[in-house]
Design an enzyme around this catalytic site. Sequence first.
Site, PDB file in Angstrom:
ATOM      1  CG  HIS A  33       0.923 110.980  75.498  1.00  0.00           C
ATOM      2  ND1 HIS A  33       0.043 109.933  75.436  1.00  0.00           N
ATOM      3  CD2 HIS A  33       0.274 111.967  76.159  1.00  0.00           C
ATOM      4  CE1 HIS A  33      -1.093 110.274  76.033  1.00  0.00           C
ATOM      5  NE2 HIS A  33      -0.977 111.491  76.486  1.00  0.00           N
ATOM      6  CG  HIS A  50      -1.206 114.647  77.901  1.00  0.00           C
ATOM      7  ND1 HIS A  50      -2.252 114.392  77.056  1.00  0.00           N
ATOM      8  CD2 HIS A  50      -0.702 115.854  77.529  1.00  0.00           C
ATOM      9  CE1 HIS A  50      -2.384 115.401  76.190  1.00  0.00           C
ATOM     10  NE2 HIS A  50      -1.451 116.299  76.454  1.00  0.00           N
ATOM     11  CG  ASP A  89      -3.324 110.299  80.875  1.00  0.00           C
ATOM     12  OD1 ASP A  89      -2.510 111.111  80.394  1.00  0.00           O
ATOM     13  OD2 ASP A  89      -4.218 109.752  80.188  1.00  0.00           O
ATOM     14  CG  HIS A 122      -4.100 111.906  72.922  1.00  0.00           C
ATOM     15  ND1 HIS A 122      -5.246 112.520  73.372  1.00  0.00           N
ATOM     16  CD2 HIS A 122      -3.248 111.911  73.980  1.00  0.00           C
ATOM     17  CE1 HIS A 122      -5.093 112.864  74.640  1.00  0.00           C
ATOM     18  NE2 HIS A 122      -3.886 112.503  75.032  1.00  0.00           N
ATOM     19  CG  ASN A 131      -6.706 116.992  76.691  1.00  0.00           C
ATOM     20  OD1 ASN A 131      -6.801 118.006  76.000  1.00  0.00           O
ATOM     21  ND2 ASN A 131      -5.715 116.801  77.548  1.00  0.00           N
TER      22      ASN A 131
HETATM   23 ZN   LIG Z   1      -4.925 110.132  78.322  1.00  0.00          ZN
END
Ligand SMILES: [Zn+2]
Length: 229
Positions: free
Chosen positions: A82, A84, A86, A145, A176
């Site tokens: 995804h 993000h 990280d 998420h 998050n």
């Molecule tokens: Zn993450």
Amino acid sequence: MGLGAQSQIKSIVINSVAPNLYVYQTFNTYKEVEYSANSMFLVTKNGVVLFDVPWQKSQYQELIDIFEKRFHKPLIAVFVTHFHEDRAGDLSFYKNKNIPTFATEKTNEFLKKEGKAVSEFVIKTGKTYKYGDEKFVPQFFGEGHTPDNIFIWFPKYKIIDGGCLIKSTEAKDLGNLGDANVEAWPKTIKKIMQKYPDPKLIIPGHDDWKKLGHLQHTIQLLEKYDEAK
Ligand SMILES: [Zn+2]
């Protein structure tokens, strides 16, 4: 950044989970608590395929050096689960080294919105990707998420790289939720359970990954969140 800050970055931790499949962990802090980011790589005849980039950009090169030193293989592809930090991080680093990068159309839309580098190639979810004698299937079963969170199925090993869609049994909350869809999330997890009823191992995005029960725990956290609303 001074030397002090540099030296606080923890070394990359690597664990083998199948003959050619590894979990690697990098570390960072979120709301002043330190977490691991759990990601994976697959060592194939042709080279190493990386699933998600290190959480700290300063460790991108270090990981490539580890592949060269430990496996005598180059990094040949980067797949991201995804958009993000990280997971997709900064794909321009890999593009500049002519390493092919892969993300879904949706992930690229988000990366573009944030002014970040998009991937060179588009992931087709549900397709079996083959590198040398190794295979994997990137899957999208719904939002959770984030709206773009995919996971990776390794059919030979019956292992799922869940990314941040899956919370560790160790996780005390959902983390998050800035881009989350908490209504869709449990349905997405249940679809994974139905499609893959007997996985050998599931790797959650953060925290301890060695135990089983991450999918059930993710649903429990979502139920708790829903009740607390
Ligand atoms: Zn993450």
